[in-house]
Scaffold this motif. Structure first.
Motif, short mmCIF file in Angstrom:
data_model
loop_
_atom_site.label_atom_id
_atom_site.label_comp_id
_atom_site.label_asym_id
_atom_site.label_seq_id
_atom_site.Cartn_x
_atom_site.Cartn_y
_atom_site.Cartn_z
N THR A 105 -1.77 10.42 3.42
CA THR A 105 -1.31 9.84 2.15
C THR A 105 -1.19 8.32 2.26
N HIS A 106 -0.61 7.85 3.35
CA HIS A 106 -0.39 6.42 3.48
C HIS A 106 -1.66 5.67 3.88
N LEU A 107 -2.55 6.32 4.63
CA LEU A 107 -3.86 5.71 4.87
C LEU A 107 -4.62 5.52 3.56
N GLU A 108 -4.53 6.52 2.69
CA GLU A 108 -5.22 6.44 1.40
C GLU A 108 -4.60 5.35 0.52
N LEU A 109 -3.28 5.24 0.53
CA LEU A 109 -2.65 4.17 -0.23
C LEU A 109 -3.09 2.80 0.30
N GLN A 110 -3.18 2.67 1.61
CA GLN A 110 -3.56 1.39 2.20
C GLN A 110 -5.04 1.07 1.95
N ARG A 111 -5.92 2.03 2.19
CA ARG A 111 -7.36 1.74 2.18
C ARG A 111 -7.94 1.69 0.77
N TYR A 112 -7.44 2.50 -0.14
CA TYR A 112 -7.96 2.51 -1.51
C TYR A 112 -7.25 1.51 -2.41
N PHE A 146 -17.98 5.74 -2.35
CA PHE A 146 -19.05 5.92 -1.37
C PHE A 146 -19.46 4.59 -0.74
N GLU A 147 -19.58 3.56 -1.58
CA GLU A 147 -19.97 2.24 -1.07
C GLU A 147 -18.88 1.63 -0.21
N LYS A 148 -17.65 1.74 -0.65
CA LYS A 148 -16.52 1.15 0.06
C LYS A 148 -16.39 1.70 1.48
N PHE A 149 -16.61 3.02 1.61
CA PHE A 149 -16.44 3.65 2.92
C PHE A 149 -17.77 3.86 3.66
N ASN A 150 -18.84 3.28 3.13
CA ASN A 150 -20.13 3.32 3.81
C ASN A 150 -20.51 4.76 4.16
N VAL A 151 -20.45 5.62 3.13
CA VAL A 151 -20.77 7.04 3.32
C VAL A 151 -22.29 7.20 3.30
#
Length: 481
Positions: A105-112, A146-151
């Motif tokens: 949850t907190h990784l998603e809050l930070q990264r997104y 997809f672009e942000k995380f280089n999927v």
């Protein structure tokens, strides 16, 4: 002195771990070879209305802990307003000490969202407003994510009878999402054609017949229909199949008995457990030949027991958080099944195979069984050897946490070759799940860093960085092709 909560060195306990993560893992692309994202949402470049929709719709991981927190189903799968569901989730999160959902949850809050404040009942209103505003921006549409995380690739999970209309539109660039660099790849999941004891089996066979154009009267017809549908999937870049199994079946039976079982199922008769396993045994062995012929990876997901709560299954249906870990023995049946696959034709017929288990007690058996089916073909056979052909699949579902990931990788390292491991997958229905790859990579780097700093492996940073890059991305890219 206590460390800061989830800072840049989160889970990285040594200098070697930090160097490996920063220099080798952090910026590698993502090959998400097994997920449950909806192709329709990808094609339409889904833009989420609010953080509650993005986080809580369809995510049974979260639903389970919300129930444990005591929330009524109204706030989970019910019709509560989005903000009330979000508040219920916030109150749950602040009590999730030790649970990976707290980290995710907190990784998603930070990264997104660039939100570093912890989610609590008190902070929820501000986080709700900030996250919802950002969700309206193009960078948090599906294409933007997809672009942000280089999927590089996302492998969805699809029924053989599916038209794959969204995959076709995405591939051709005619979907609303337009041209994207991410390959959206269908995966072939023929569970409905194998689950002969299901009450809707006969109806499904009619659906498969219609989609394939093959009149299905016997099991060979089923296999022909599946083979034809697989050809269609391959035309849209399919690289893998997938099978969900409580356990590996192995009940050999003659063709006459198998055909009687099939005929009984089509006429609506109840099929016994032994006859179900006999049918599945034949079908899996024959499908393995088809996969090997087409260089399709076979994924076997083992040791899950579905829908354990009959009342809630009636109320809510499948995939709503009422599944559990199976504890039956796996080795004997699995060995016999794989051995029959390998020897079922003149040439070796076992395809590249990933063995996942939901029960960590099976890591050692599955890892050592995998070692018995790795290939090194002779030149006379005129076939190329495959590095890491048999894979002990990533820690999955209930094992998808720091302890589970470390245990799976330690067992693999102790019994085989960690360096050829194809790494992490999301297995998720959520487009906000991509930081789970970061979570895995941090754990990987920390594990290797600990070995190096304990003097258990040379501190050859060039070699170590290659191993980390390969496990993070390169091995999966080569394995799936």
């Amino acid at each position: 002195m206590a460390k800061d909560f989830m800072d840049e060195n989160f889970l990285l306990e040594t200098e070697t771990a930090r160097l490996l993560y920063c220099n080798a893992a952090q910026n590698e692309p993502i090959y998400d070879y097994h997920c449950h994202l909806m192709p329709s949402q990808i094609a339409h470049n889904k833009q989420f209305t609010d953080i509650s929709e993005a986080w809580l719709s369809g995510d049974h991981y979260k639903w389970r802990v919300m129930r444990a927190m005591g929330y009524d189903e109204y706030y989970i799968t019910g019709n509560a307003p989005s903000y009330e569901k979000f508040l219920a989730w916030a109150k749950t999160v602040e009590n999730l000490i030790g649970n990976p959902l707290h980290h995710w949850t907190h990784l998603e809050l930070q990264r997104y969202f660039n939100i570093y404040e912890t989610l609590t009942e008190k902070s929820a209103p501000v986080i709700w407003e900030k996250a919802n505003a950002l969700l309206q921006e193009p960078q948090l549409s599906v294409k933007g994510i997809f672009e942000k995380f280089n999927v590089c690739a996302a492998g969805t999970t699809d029924d053989p009878a599916d038209t794959l209309v969204y995959h076709h539109a995405i591939s051709e660039g005619t979907a609303p999402i337009g041209k994207i660099s991410t390959m959206v790849i269908p995966s072939f999941r023929p569970d409905k054609a194998l689950n002969i004891n299901n009450k809707d089996f006969a109806a499904y066979i009619e659906t498969l017949s219609a989609s394939s154009g093959i009149s299905i009267k016997n099991t060979d017809d089923v296999l022909s229909a599946l083979d034809k549908r697989l050809d269609f999937f391959i035309s849209l870049h399919c690289r893998a199949s997938d099978h969900a199994l409580e356990y590996a079946p192995f009940v050999p039976a003659n063709d006459g008995h198998i055909e009687k079982i099939f005929s009984d199922a089509l006429s609506g008769k109840e099929i016994s457990k032994e006859d179900t396993d006999a049918y599945k045994t034949k079908m899996l062995i024959e499908l393995a030949k088809i996969y090997a012929k087409n260089d399709i990876v076979m994924q076997l997901h083992l040791a899950s027991v579905r829908n354990v709560n009959a009342r809630m299954f009636r109320n809510l249906g499948p995939d709503t958080g009422y599944d559990a870990v199976h504890d039956r023995e796996e080795s004997a049946n699995l060995i016999n099944l794989l051995s029959c696959m390998e020897s079922s034709s003149e040439k070796p017929a076992l395809p590249k195979t990933i063995l996942y288990t939901l029960n960590p007690k099976d890591y050692y058996p599955l890892a050592t069984i995998s070692g018995g089916f790795q290939d090194n073909y002779s030149k006379e056979e005129n076939r190329q050897s495959i590095t890491g052909k048999m894979q002990l699949g990533a820690s999955w579902w209930f094992c998808d946490h720091r302890d589970g990931m470390e245990e799976q990788m330690r067992v693999l390292a102790n019994t085989g070759m960690l360096s050829v491991f194809i790494g992490m997958l999301t297995d998720s229905r959520s487009f906000l799940s991509y930081p789970r790859h970061e979570y895995f990579r941090r754990i990987l780097c920390n594990l290797i860093g600990r070995w190096v700093e304990n003097g258990e492996y040379p501190k050859d940073m060039e070699k170590l960085e290659k191993i980390v890059r390969d496990i993070s991305f390169g091995n999966a890219e080569r394995y799936f092709g």
